[in-house]
Design a protein around this motif. Structure first.
Motif, PDB file in Angstrom:
ATOM      1  N   ALA A 118       0.818  -1.223   0.000  1.00  5.64           N
ATOM      2  CA  ALA A 118       0.000   0.000   0.000  1.00  5.64           C
ATOM      3  C   ALA A 118       0.847   1.267   0.000  1.00  5.64           C
ATOM      4  CB  ALA A 118      -0.920   0.000   1.222  1.00  5.64           C
TER       5      ALA A 118
ATOM      6  N   ASN B 267       1.195   2.697  -3.330  1.00 10.55           N
ATOM      7  CA  ASN B 267      -0.035   2.906  -4.083  1.00 10.55           C
ATOM      8  C   ASN B 267      -0.629   4.266  -3.683  1.00 10.55           C
ATOM      9  OD1 ASN B 267      -2.144   2.193  -5.827  1.00 10.55           O
ATOM     10  ND2 ASN B 267      -3.390   1.473  -4.101  1.00 10.55           N
TER      11      ASN B 267
ATOM     12  N   GLU C 209      -5.630  11.036  -2.744  1.00 11.55           N
ATOM     13  CA  GLU C 209      -6.052  11.003  -1.332  1.00 11.55           C
ATOM     14  C   GLU C 209      -4.916  10.588  -0.405  1.00 11.55           C
ATOM     15  OE1 GLU C 209      -9.342   8.335  -1.085  1.00 11.55           O
ATOM     16  OE2 GLU C 209     -10.700   9.652  -2.171  1.00 11.55           O
TER      17      GLU C 209
ATOM     18  N   GLN D  75      -2.875   4.365   0.716  1.00 16.48           N
ATOM     19  CA  GLN D  75      -3.791   3.556   1.524  1.00 16.48           C
ATOM     20  C   GLN D  75      -3.031   2.984   2.721  1.00 16.48           C
ATOM     21  OE1 GLN D  75      -4.944   0.735  -1.605  1.00 16.48           O
ATOM     22  NE2 GLN D  75      -7.044   1.460  -1.437  1.00 16.48           N
ATOM     23  N   LYS D  76      -3.788   2.631   3.764  1.00 18.22           N
ATOM     24  CA  LYS D  76      -3.154   1.945   4.900  1.00 18.22           C
ATOM     25  C   LYS D  76      -2.927   0.472   4.541  1.00 18.22           C
ATOM     26  CE  LYS D  76      -2.993   4.979   8.403  1.00 18.22           C
ATOM     27  NZ  LYS D  76      -3.274   6.223   7.708  1.00 18.22           N
TER      28      LYS D  76
ATOM     29  N   TYR E  61      -9.599  -2.604  -2.336  1.00 21.93           N
ATOM     30  CA  TYR E  61     -10.558  -2.004  -3.263  1.00 21.93           C
ATOM     31  C   TYR E  61     -11.944  -2.105  -2.618  1.00 21.93           C
ATOM     32  CZ  TYR E  61     -12.487  -6.574  -4.294  1.00 21.93           C
ATOM     33  OH  TYR E  61     -13.101  -7.786  -4.161  1.00 21.93           O
TER      34      TYR E  61
ATOM     35  N   ALA F 108      -7.115   0.707   8.783  1.00 20.41           N
ATOM     36  CA  ALA F 108      -7.577   1.674   7.787  1.00 20.41           C
ATOM     37  C   ALA F 108      -8.629   2.638   8.320  1.00 20.41           C
ATOM     38  CB  ALA F 108      -8.140   0.930   6.583  1.00 20.41           C
TER      39      ALA F 108
ATOM     40  N   LYS G 206     -13.745   2.608   4.786  1.00 22.09           N
ATOM     41  CA  LYS G 206     -12.320   2.341   4.584  1.00 22.09           C
ATOM     42  C   LYS G 206     -11.981   0.919   5.028  1.00 22.09           C
ATOM     43  CE  LYS G 206     -10.910   6.149   2.754  1.00 22.09           C
ATOM     44  NZ  LYS G 206     -10.437   6.145   1.357  1.00 22.09           N
TER      45      LYS G 206
ATOM     46  N   GLU H  50     -12.764  -1.403   2.230  1.00 20.55           N
ATOM     47  CA  GLU H  50     -11.746  -1.303   1.189  1.00 20.55           C
ATOM     48  C   GLU H  50     -10.488  -2.062   1.609  1.00 20.55           C
ATOM     49  OE1 GLU H  50     -10.641   2.544  -1.215  1.00 20.55           O
ATOM     50  OE2 GLU H  50      -9.414   2.497   0.601  1.00 20.55           O
ATOM     51  N   ALA H  51     -10.135  -1.969   2.880  1.00 16.15           N
ATOM     52  CA  ALA H  51      -8.847  -2.507   3.334  1.00 16.15           C
ATOM     53  C   ALA H  51      -8.888  -4.000   3.630  1.00 16.15           C
ATOM     54  CB  ALA H  51      -8.395  -1.756   4.588  1.00 16.15           C
TER      55      ALA H  51
END
Lengths: 96, 423
Positions: B116, B119, B123, B126-127, B131, B191, B218, B221-222
């Protein structure tokens, strides 16, 4: 509700993934289920019922695709292999 | 980022928080060789926790048909793909299996936390690499997985209606039962921008504080296992709570003793065994030879973590299905698969006895003993000598008292037809 209804005609809705192999392992899968339920002390008839029941899709797929005769034979062979008598009440002392 | 030790990877790794381990950790073993996809677990969970408005598409426990299916659709393929793109060709294992600190060797690739970092979007980074699944991916649990037929638009599915309208799968498959893994390094927790997710110090159960959660998703997503779910009616995320009142021993049925979750207790195939394991200061499992989960994971080594390469150190372990091609299983359960299948296919005396503990009592087993019985059979199975003993396994609860006693050759008692359903 989702924004879009699922459309059964939409090919993108299929659970399609590329498989590393097309190997057919239905027979070893069926053998495995037979052995597992045999260990839980199901008798041959009870195991066969598992395969005949459309709710148990995995075993039932074998019954549908290979036929009842195949499943019966596999059950008999597996029970014999692990030393179980067909009537399940006594143990076969056959050292194969 | 902190540097924490992940024993499933056999190496330290980056994680957004310092390591902190519970006194005991919620963990479970599923024997996939026995799962026939009856969905009893799924419905036990649904009828206990997710039967309310806004939870219609929410399945904390689900059983999916691998390799075709997933809930949400393609969850594992998509995460594996993200990792592969982040580290092309590098997601591999090496080293040699050692003790409980590195039982599967060493993972040479990148975890969701490590990948991550690179990536970066507008924003920020990511932690955990992940997706957000679409509504459609959440909506069709099990759709087309086993039944290649669909209902006309607007009508309820009638799965068992024949004939199939699409080609049937003719190749290998197996059922993968899943719930939240209550990871030791949860990606959902890492996250959450609200710090609304926490891991309980007493049992390692990961929960979302509904007061703090604002539904940013989040966590969805994580989580690489996609076991955090959004509820539109409350605008918060929800997830498996590990039936914590039962684990705490507050269910009257348990007589004050910790009980297994609803999904574990309802399993008709006896594929599930849930427990609480003690941890060392570094997060590895404290040696406890007579604990059934310790035995299955660290002694017999037949139970393996699900996608350990994700790096969250999941606490769900699986006895892999022995008929499935090994390359697929190695990707899913790591390099321990070959030895696990070999050992499971011709189980030894102790393993055969411990397997009898699965699904036998709703109370959590903390220790087992085996009372040796007579040899009842010997033969050769797949070229190996096999001896079977009618041993008796005895399981003990939290209070040290016996909760289960089962022989390998457990006698069967069949109710007469007129009393088939009486208690």
């Amino acid at each position: 509700m989702p924004k879009h209804e699922v459309d059964s005609e939409d090919p993108m809705e299929l659970m399609g993934v590329t498989l590393a192999t097309h190997e057919d392992t239905l027979t070893p899968m069926a053998e495995c289920f037979i052995e597992e339920f045999m260990r839980m002390r199901f008798n041959p008839e009870q195991v066969l019922e598992l395969f005949k029941n459309p709710d148990y899709i995995g075993p039932h797929m074998v019954w549908e695709q290979r036929g009842e005769g195949f499943v019966r034979q596999l059950i008999a062979d597996s029970f014999a292999q692990w030393g179980r008598a067909a009537n399940h009440e006594s143990r076969v002392t056959n050292n194969a | 980022m902190s540097n924490v030790y992940n024993w499933q990877l056999g190496r330290p790794m980056d994680y957004p928080y310092d390591a902190a381990f519970p006194r005991e950790q919620f963990a479970f073993v599923f024997n996939l060789n026995r799962c026939i996809g009856c969905q009893s677990c799924t419905m036990a969970c649904k009828s206990t926790w997710t039967f309310s408005k806004g939870q219609e598409y929410m399945w904390w426990n689900n059983v999916e048909t691998k390799p075709y299916g997933g809930y949400p659709a393609h969850w594992d393929v998509k995460t594996l793909d993200l990792l592969e793109k982040a580290n092309p060709g590098g997601q591999s294992w090496g080293g040699t299996p050692q003790n409980a600190k590195a039982p599967y060797g060493q993972f040479k690739g990148q975890t969701v936390f490590e990948a991550a970092k690179h990536n970066v979007s507008p924003e920020g980074a990511q932690k955990a690499l992940g997706y957000l699944p679409t509504d459609e991916e959440w909506a069709g649990a099990n759709r087309f997985e086993d039944h290649p037929t669909g209902a006309p638009k607007g009508e309820r599915d009638r799965y068992f209606q024949r004939p199939e309208s699409l080609p049937q799968h003719k190749t290998w498959f197996f059922y993968l039962a899943r719930l939240c893994n209550h990871c030791s390094y949860p990606a959902c927790l890492a996250a959450c921008p609200r710090s609304a997710i926490y891991k309980r110090p007493e049992d390692g159960i990961v929960l979302i504080d509904q007061e703090r959660c604002r539904g940013y998703r989040k966590c969805m997503e994580a989580c690489p296992y996609k076991k955090s779910l959004y509820r539109g009616t409350t605008r918060t995320s929800e997830k498996c709570v590990a039936c914590y009142p039962r684990v705490e021993g507050r269910d009257p049925d348990g007589g004050g003793l910790p009980m297994q979750t609803r999904c574990m207790s309802a399993c008709i195939g006896h594929i599930r065994l849930q427990g609480l394991v003690e941890l060392n200061a570094d997060g590895t499992w404290k040696e406890n030879r007579q604990h059934p989960l310790y035995y299955l994971v660290h002694v017999a080594k037949v139970a393996l973590p699900l996608y350990p390469q994700f790096g969250t150190e999941p606490n769900g372990y699986y006895i892999p299905p022995r008929w499935v091609p090994l390359p697929y299983l190695r990707q899913m359960f790591g390099p321990g698969v070959d030895a696990a299948i070999e050992r499971y296919s011709v189980p030894d005396r102790e393993l055969l006895a411990v397997l009898q503990l699965f699904g036998k009592d709703r109370r959590i087993c903390f220790r087992y003993e085996i009372k040796q019985g007579p040899k009842v059979f010997e033969t050769n199975i797949r070229g190996k000598k096999f001896e079977m003993f009618n041993d008796t396994v005895i399981g003990y609860g939290r209070d040290g008292k016996e909760i289960a006693r089962i022989a390998v050759e457990e006698p069967v008692h069949v109710r007469p037809a007129q009393h088939a359903n009486s208690i």
